[in-house]
Design an enzyme around this catalytic site. Structure first.
Site, PDB file in Angstrom:
ATOM      1  N   ASN A 277      -1.683   7.764   1.572  1.00  0.00           N
ATOM      2  CA  ASN A 277      -1.227   8.723   2.574  1.00  0.00           C
ATOM      3  C   ASN A 277      -0.637   8.010   3.797  1.00  0.00           C
ATOM      4  O   ASN A 277       0.521   8.221   4.173  1.00  0.00           O
ATOM      5  CB  ASN A 277      -2.411   9.613   2.945  1.00  0.00           C
ATOM      6  CG  ASN A 277      -2.062  10.756   3.859  1.00  0.00           C
ATOM      7  OD1 ASN A 277      -2.617  10.870   4.940  1.00  0.00           O
ATOM      8  ND2 ASN A 277      -1.161  11.621   3.432  1.00  0.00           N
TER       9      ASN A 277
ATOM     10  N   GLY B 235       0.829  -1.194   0.000  1.00  0.00           N
ATOM     11  CA  GLY B 235       0.000   0.000   0.000  1.00  0.00           C
ATOM     12  C   GLY B 235       0.864   1.244   0.000  1.00  0.00           C
ATOM     13  O   GLY B 235       1.954   1.250   0.589  1.00  0.00           O
ATOM     14  N   SER B 236       0.404   2.298  -0.657  1.00  0.00           N
ATOM     15  CA  SER B 236       1.242   3.491  -0.811  1.00  0.00           C
ATOM     16  C   SER B 236       0.427   4.774  -0.821  1.00  0.00           C
ATOM     17  O   SER B 236       0.823   5.759  -1.432  1.00  0.00           O
ATOM     18  CB  SER B 236       2.041   3.397  -2.115  1.00  0.00           C
ATOM     19  OG  SER B 236       1.145   3.271  -3.221  1.00  0.00           O
TER      20      SER B 236
ATOM     21  N   LYS C 173      -9.426   7.342  -0.306  1.00  0.00           N
ATOM     22  CA  LYS C 173     -10.727   6.723  -0.142  1.00  0.00           C
ATOM     23  C   LYS C 173     -11.280   6.950   1.262  1.00  0.00           C
ATOM     24  O   LYS C 173     -10.550   6.900   2.251  1.00  0.00           O
ATOM     25  CB  LYS C 173     -10.645   5.213  -0.404  1.00  0.00           C
ATOM     26  CG  LYS C 173     -10.286   4.860  -1.852  1.00  0.00           C
ATOM     27  CD  LYS C 173     -11.385   5.282  -2.813  1.00  0.00           C
ATOM     28  CE  LYS C 173     -11.062   4.919  -4.241  1.00  0.00           C
ATOM     29  NZ  LYS C 173     -12.095   5.401  -5.185  1.00  0.00           N
TER      30      LYS C 173
ATOM     31  N   ARG D   3     -10.275  12.686   7.200  1.00  0.00           N
ATOM     32  CA  ARG D   3     -11.042  12.791   5.952  1.00  0.00           C
ATOM     33  C   ARG D   3     -12.510  12.441   6.114  1.00  0.00           C
ATOM     34  O   ARG D   3     -13.361  13.017   5.435  1.00  0.00           O
ATOM     35  CB  ARG D   3     -10.386  11.921   4.888  1.00  0.00           C
ATOM     36  CG  ARG D   3     -10.507  10.438   5.111  1.00  0.00           C
ATOM     37  CD  ARG D   3      -9.693   9.614   4.126  1.00  0.00           C
ATOM     38  NE  ARG D   3      -8.276   9.632   4.438  1.00  0.00           N
ATOM     39  CZ  ARG D   3      -7.408   8.739   4.018  1.00  0.00           C
ATOM     40  NH1 ARG D   3      -7.803   7.736   3.263  1.00  0.00           N
ATOM     41  NH2 ARG D   3      -6.137   8.823   4.343  1.00  0.00           N
TER      42      ARG D   3
ATOM     43  N   ALA E 180      -2.297  10.857   9.425  1.00  0.00           N
ATOM     44  CA  ALA E 180      -1.029  10.583   8.748  1.00  0.00           C
ATOM     45  C   ALA E 180      -0.185  11.831   8.527  1.00  0.00           C
ATOM     46  O   ALA E 180       1.037  11.806   8.725  1.00  0.00           O
ATOM     47  CB  ALA E 180      -1.301   9.877   7.423  1.00  0.00           C
TER      48      ALA E 180
ATOM     49  N   LYS F 134      -8.393  -0.140   8.363  1.00  0.00           N
ATOM     50  CA  LYS F 134      -9.553   0.118   9.218  1.00  0.00           C
ATOM     51  C   LYS F 134     -10.823  -0.182   8.441  1.00  0.00           C
ATOM     52  O   LYS F 134     -11.292   0.634   7.651  1.00  0.00           O
ATOM     53  CB  LYS F 134      -9.503   1.553   9.733  1.00  0.00           C
ATOM     54  CG  LYS F 134      -8.241   1.789  10.562  1.00  0.00           C
ATOM     55  CD  LYS F 134      -8.024   3.218  10.976  1.00  0.00           C
ATOM     56  CE  LYS F 134      -6.768   3.325  11.835  1.00  0.00           C
ATOM     57  NZ  LYS F 134      -6.479   4.689  12.273  1.00  0.00           N
TER      58      LYS F 134
ATOM     59  N   LYS G 241     -14.532   3.590  14.610  1.00  0.00           N
ATOM     60  CA  LYS G 241     -14.403   5.025  14.899  1.00  0.00           C
ATOM     61  C   LYS G 241     -14.671   5.871  13.658  1.00  0.00           C
ATOM     62  O   LYS G 241     -15.078   7.031  13.764  1.00  0.00           O
ATOM     63  CB  LYS G 241     -13.031   5.330  15.488  1.00  0.00           C
ATOM     64  CG  LYS G 241     -11.851   4.918  14.608  1.00  0.00           C
ATOM     65  CD  LYS G 241     -11.355   6.022  13.716  1.00  0.00           C
ATOM     66  CE  LYS G 241     -10.212   5.554  12.840  1.00  0.00           C
ATOM     67  NZ  LYS G 241      -9.609   6.651  12.064  1.00  0.00           N
TER      68      LYS G 241
END
Length: 438
Positions: free
Chosen positions: A90, A87-88, A376, A347, A231, A198, A283
């Site tokens: 944020n 994965g790359s 996303k 976000r 992040a 998450k 959350k």
């Protein structure tokens, strides 16, 4: 009529208000997922700071092609562990930065950190992977931050995980099932994994946590890392905490703690994978609710109420799914701290605020594309998945905040419904006999 959070004022609803859960609750619900609820010991485990191995006298990398394995006792066998970040985005880029800073210092890790990148073409016509490797910066998802020269971006998933024996998964949760299917047969059984993802998958047989999905499909052990981790703040090295949830092997947990810990990122191990992971998952639903409150200018008192009720629903939902979940886990960084930071920033809150300010007339998909530059949302899809579980098991009345968030997201209710409630009382009579809680 809706059943919203003010209903929780009743002290008789002991499932949500007491720390000791009832041993007879499984008799009330017929699902085979329930087992006896018992009081658990505190999740926090005092631990001395992880031993930091001596740094080399110079900055010269200590390259080697040897990759270690983990024995059954968690001790490292061999000379080096090799890490790949799957994965790359944020958070994935920040995770790679944290890890890369430590692999250069710790003799038990290979210097190089591979980072799998879902290849994209930038507006300049360049490939994202090429730009990351040329500039040492993820110019799309973490601009302005150097990842470390030992981070190597790789668009080939199979090649990225080849020879790695520590895998860090950090992608949007809706992509994980496809990624795992691609990796079947490509990962050795002695590999250790950790999920920073998450979310959860909802299947016919019930909800499946991402760590379980990884373990079941790839045949490897999977820990989790969750916490109050925006992040961009960690990227600029502002102090933060996180929680590693592990199952049985404390030595493995301490390896992950060592790999992620820095002076500005403090990591604590907790033997509660499901509790830690569900905190990180649920959350985001609470953050959507907080965003609605902000978008309607309802103020801090209302937002605080939403956060409190959200945490209560998180704990109750987690306990109903997994009786092993520890109450004290909710006081770790992955619990109350993550709820607070995600409801203040992040976000999910941001896009939910825009949704409410537009009166629900613009879809979350449209707002996500406009506001997140390719990142996303997790909260909207998680709210849908939670709603499916609640509906299937007849729990909708027990979780009015979770249910209402989903119904607002899909347009069945207006954003203002987040604080509306009915005089009608949910069906809680079976839970109101004090004898049940002895």
């Amino acid at each position: 009529m809706r059943f919203h959070f003010p209903l929780y004022s009743s002290s008789s609803f002991s499932l949500f208000s007491n720390f000791t859960f009832i041993s007879s609750l499984p008799l009330i619900f017929s699902s085979s997922h329930f087992s006896t609820f018992i009081s658990m010991a505190p999740a926090f485990e005092p631990v001395s700071p992880p031993h930091q191995e001596a740094e080399p006298q110079t900055a010269t990398p200590h390259h080697t092609d040897t990759v270690n394995n983990f024995g059954n006792d968690g001790q490292v066998v061999g000379s080096k562990s090799k890490v790949t970040v799957v994965g790359s985005g944020n958070w994935g880029s920040v995770a790679a930065k944290l890890i890369a800073s430590n692999t250069l210092k710790l003799n038990s890790f290979h210097d190089e950190v591979r980072m799998w990148v879902f290849e994209e073409t930038l507006q300049t016509g360049e490939k994202l992977t090429d730009v990351i490797n040329k500039t040492n910066e993820n110019v799309k998802y973490l601009p302005g931050i150097k990842l470390g020269k030992n981070v190597i971006a790789d668009p080939d998933l199979d090649n990225a995980v080849k020879d790695a024996n520590m895998l860090v998964f950090v992608t949007p949760h809706q992509f994980m099932e496809g990624i795992c299917k691609r990796l079947v047969g490509k990962v050795r059984g002695e590999v250790e994994a950790i999920s920073l993802i998450k979310g959860m998958e909802v299947k016919m047989e019930g909800p499946c946590m991402i760590s379980n999905l990884i373990s079941e499909q790839l045949g490897i052990n999977c820990s989790v890392l969750m916490g109050a981790n925006i992040a961009n703040e960690i990227a600029v090295e502002k102090f933060s905490e996180a929680t590693v949830g592990y199952r049985d092997n404390r030595e493995i947990a301490e390896q992950w703690v060592k790999l992620f810990s820095t002076p500005y990122f403090m990591v604590t191990p907790v033997q509660d994978v499901e509790g830690v992971e569900l905190c990180g998952t649920l959350k985001n639903v609470v953050a959507i609710a907080a965003g609605f409150v902000d978008g309607l200018d309802m103020g801090n008192n209302t937002k605080a109420a939403i956060m409190r009720i959200g945490l209560r629903e998180m704990r109750a939902f987690s306990k109903l799914l997994f009786s092993s979940v520890r109450d004290s886990t909710f006081f770790e960084s992955c619990g109350v701290a993550d709820v607070i930071t995600t409801c203040l920033g992040g976000r999910n809150r941001k896009v939910a605020e825009a949704f409410a300010r537009n009166g629900g007339k613009r879809s979350f998909d449209e707002l996500e594309a406009e506001m997140l530059q390719g990142q996303k949302l997790q909260g909207v899809s998680t709210a849908r998945e939670v709603y499916e579980v609640l509906s299937h098991r007849g729990w909708l009345e027990l979780f009015p905040l979770f249910a209402t968030v989903h119904e607002i997201c899909v347009g069945r209710l207006p954003p203002s419904a987040i604080v509306e409630y009915s005089e009608k009382k949910p069906r809680l009579s079976l839970l109101e006999d004090p004898a049940c809680y002895q």
